[in-house]
Design a protein around this motif. Sequence first.
Motif, PDB file in Angstrom:
ATOM      1  N   TYR A 175       0.859  -1.185   0.000  1.00 57.58           N
ATOM      2  CA  TYR A 175       0.000   0.000   0.000  1.00 57.58           C
ATOM      3  C   TYR A 175       0.898   1.239   0.000  1.00 57.58           C
ATOM      4  CZ  TYR A 175      -3.504   3.437   1.166  1.00 57.58           C
ATOM      5  OH  TYR A 175      -4.326   4.532   1.114  1.00 57.58           O
ATOM      6  N   TYR A 199       4.258   0.877   2.028  1.00 58.84           N
ATOM      7  CA  TYR A 199       4.159  -0.155   3.054  1.00 58.84           C
ATOM      8  C   TYR A 199       4.106  -1.493   2.341  1.00 58.84           C
ATOM      9  CZ  TYR A 199       2.536   3.754   5.960  1.00 58.84           C
ATOM     10  OH  TYR A 199       2.413   4.945   6.626  1.00 58.84           O
ATOM     11  N   PHE A 256       1.778   7.960  11.817  1.00 57.52           N
ATOM     12  CA  PHE A 256       2.910   7.039  11.803  1.00 57.52           C
ATOM     13  C   PHE A 256       4.217   7.730  12.184  1.00 57.52           C
ATOM     14  CE2 PHE A 256      -0.126   5.561   8.569  1.00 57.52           C
ATOM     15  CZ  PHE A 256      -0.439   4.318   9.092  1.00 57.52           C
ATOM     16  N   TYR A 283       4.357  -3.535   6.364  1.00 57.50           N
ATOM     17  CA  TYR A 283       2.919  -3.356   6.173  1.00 57.50           C
ATOM     18  C   TYR A 283       2.150  -3.487   7.489  1.00 57.50           C
ATOM     19  CZ  TYR A 283      -1.771  -3.870   4.278  1.00 57.50           C
ATOM     20  OH  TYR A 283      -3.106  -3.698   4.008  1.00 57.50           O
ATOM     21  N   TYR A 286       1.216  -0.291   9.058  1.00 58.17           N
ATOM     22  CA  TYR A 286       0.021   0.351   8.506  1.00 58.17           C
ATOM     23  C   TYR A 286      -1.247  -0.264   9.080  1.00 58.17           C
ATOM     24  CZ  TYR A 286      -3.256   2.152   5.024  1.00 58.17           C
ATOM     25  OH  TYR A 286      -4.312   2.764   4.400  1.00 58.17           O
ATOM     26  N   SER A 690      -3.538  11.621   6.736  1.00 55.48           N
ATOM     27  CA  SER A 690      -2.967  11.484   5.394  1.00 55.48           C
ATOM     28  C   SER A 690      -3.727  12.301   4.366  1.00 55.48           C
ATOM     29  CB  SER A 690      -2.958   9.991   4.981  1.00 55.48           C
ATOM     30  OG  SER A 690      -2.242   9.234   5.897  1.00 55.48           O
TER      31      SER A 690
END
Length: 867
Positions: A175, A199, A256, A283, A286, A690
């Motif tokens: 991703y 990720y 993050f 990943y 995430y 994001s």
Amino acid sequence: MNDHKPIPPKLAERFLLWFIRNDLAEEVLGDLDEKFYQTFEKKSAYRARLNYWYQVISYLRPFAIRKSRSINSNYIFMIRHNFLITFRGFKRYKASFFINMIGLSTGLVCALLIYLWVNDELTVDKFHEKDDRLYQVMQNFESSFGINTIEWTPAPLAKTLMDEMPEVEYAVPVYPPASYTFNSVVAIDNKRLKARAKYAGKDYFNVFSYRLIHGDRDQVLHDKNSVVISDELALNLFRTTENIVGKTITWEQGEFAGDYAISGVFEKIPANSSIQFDMVFNYELYTSKHLELQNWSYNDPCTYIILRDDARAEVLSNKVADLTKTHDPNAEGSLFLRKYSDQHLYGNYENGVNTGGRIAYVILFSVIAIFILLIACINFMNLSTARASRRFKEIGIKKSIGAKRSTLAVQYLGESLIMAFLSLIAALLIVQFLLPQFNQITGKQLALGLDSSLLLSLCCITLVTGLLAGSYPALHLSGFHPIKILKGNASTSSASLWVRKGLVVFQFTASVILIILVLVVSNQMAFIQSKNLGYEKDNVVYFNADSWNSGELETFLNEVSTVRGVINASAMKGNLTVNDHNSTAGITWEGQLAGEEVKFTDLVVDFDFFETMGIEVASGRTFSRNFSTEDSKIIFNEAAVKSMGLIDPVGQSVKLWGRERQIIGVVKDFHFESLYESVKPCFFRLGDKSMNILIKIKAGTAIETIAEIQDLYQKKSQGMALDYQFLDEAFQRLYASEQRVSILSRYFAGIAIIISCLGLFGLAAFTAERRLKEIGVRKVMGAGELSIITLLSNDFTKIVFIAISIALPVAYLLAKNWLEAFAHRIDLEWWFFIGAGALALIIAWLTVSIQTIKAARLNPVICLKDE
């Protein structure tokens, strides 16, 4: 005279070759011609021919006997002779030489440029070691709009494939998708840089062959708090790639944000990769922040797999088709496999079926290259056969003393090959000069590196061009009968005239088709640029704010709204020019039929989004800070309401991933994907993670307003430069491939027409030359210049009309097929076709008129004078 005895044909041929080699041909043969014609008047044709050739051989025998011993090799002698004849022909007929040279070299330039572009397209993503076993899992969803194909898959899919499918060697989730990366700030000490991040699952570097400079590909992504960075980023941060494993960098990426240990360094991603990034995170990092990813009905990552050596992709594709339904009865997606390296060229799907993609442009330009080369070769064929009468004497002498047809064919093919290789040298110089401009148009970094594969390709292209250009002239010229030549009865047959006309028809047919396609592509691009998208893309600036938390984002939006020249400001996850939005079937509503499911696009936005983008509200309201529970509300577009069958939806409730949300508004449909797609059902929810910031500014205030925004941004981001884009420019880049096709098509169509006109110019000049006496007689009898021009132009006009008649239906079918890829497209107007035909006709008339006017104005005394 009758005492002469015939000599063997091969010896006679050697006599003649030596004779011609010593440059005595014109003087002696001219004298013999006169004797032949005097003899011909007194004796029978047969007797005259015998006497004539006895004289030739008798005259040549003494020279040949003296020189025959010095000839060591017939083959070397023949090659030298053919080269000599060829270059003397080039020197003697300069106009034909330059027309052929320009035509062939221009055709080769186009072919070479297209070859470099096509070769680059065909090698995208092909560099992975396990390319033949590397596949991406895709997903089909049925809806009222047909079958929708997406690349997003459920997050648990990769692990499930590893656990349940023995055919799978590796499987990794990644991703975001290839078309999008997180562009966030990475820092060390006082140095802060922007970097693109992905990720990925722990086996990412076992699936993809990105070379690791430092680190173990089996271990670099095992730790959730580690990161693998590129050597380019390492050099920018540490000025070295050595001894940096284990060092810590700070990533300022919203939720993050934190410190991460470098576990590996990979080599810069090759330019022919469809994915470009600077950092790879685990990943699991995430998923730890997005618990909804455990749900099989939520599609977020892309899933890539490596098959085992003995596994078959078709078998596994059928096996996994209903895997999502097995793990979640409510899931409706149907899985299938697509070869990973096919995504670049075969990325388009329509109603669940692959409909190609960029491969259409690869095929299109390959065909254009072939057409242009053919047009250039046709020029060579036409001019060579048209001037055949000037070589009658040479052909007759050689065939009469024993030269075989195959020998003459080889000679004429050799001439065309010499011309082709001379043209190649010129083409290489031109390509080297034009390559920077070509790269600018195509957006690539092509180079003319003369490696073994390119040299082999160049030789093959040139060899094929030379053989093709010389094939018909060689067969035509070598086929003349020597008796007819020597009797003076040799002339161009009606069949060869029809072939020549047919070749000209082909030239102009291809040119008219290209003109029409250029008109269609240009108008479609103009239509796209002017299409009402349902939102206002002009004067909107956007940039990434992934590194900010929700509080920082809210503060910045409040402050930027006070900047003079700013009309409104908001934010959204992703953007409106890249199809990187998540999709889900996790919505249920009252009145939903059993088994009924709609696939929705999930658009996460901030307050004032609809006001900033000028999106109209059909009913209800938008998100407002005046209400305290807006995070539990939802807004749909009209396509979604229609798909759900809701009447008066405002105030009703739906469940999204099991959580109840109230519908507060419905907005009018707008295009949040490319115009290749129809507007799909979507919903809007508030989010604060994001995000990309969108700022609407007043027209005419861009410079000063953006300067103030930059100052404000630098204060908030500790000196980082603002990397912004205009939304309308980003929208144009969305159709960059089509724009490039439009521009290149214009150039190639123009080149095709120029080459065609060169050939037509040469033929018109030769036709006028052959009909000089006829023109002289007509002028003496009182014909005016206009009637002479009309006479000479009629044949060419008919040829171009035939070409137009063939080109129009072919172009219509090609244009219609190309336009069908767009959900929103122009109509094929009649003037596209009539205009292209008229343009080709006018160009042909202008080309021919240069020669016909010149011929028509000649003094009849000059026309009637013996040569």
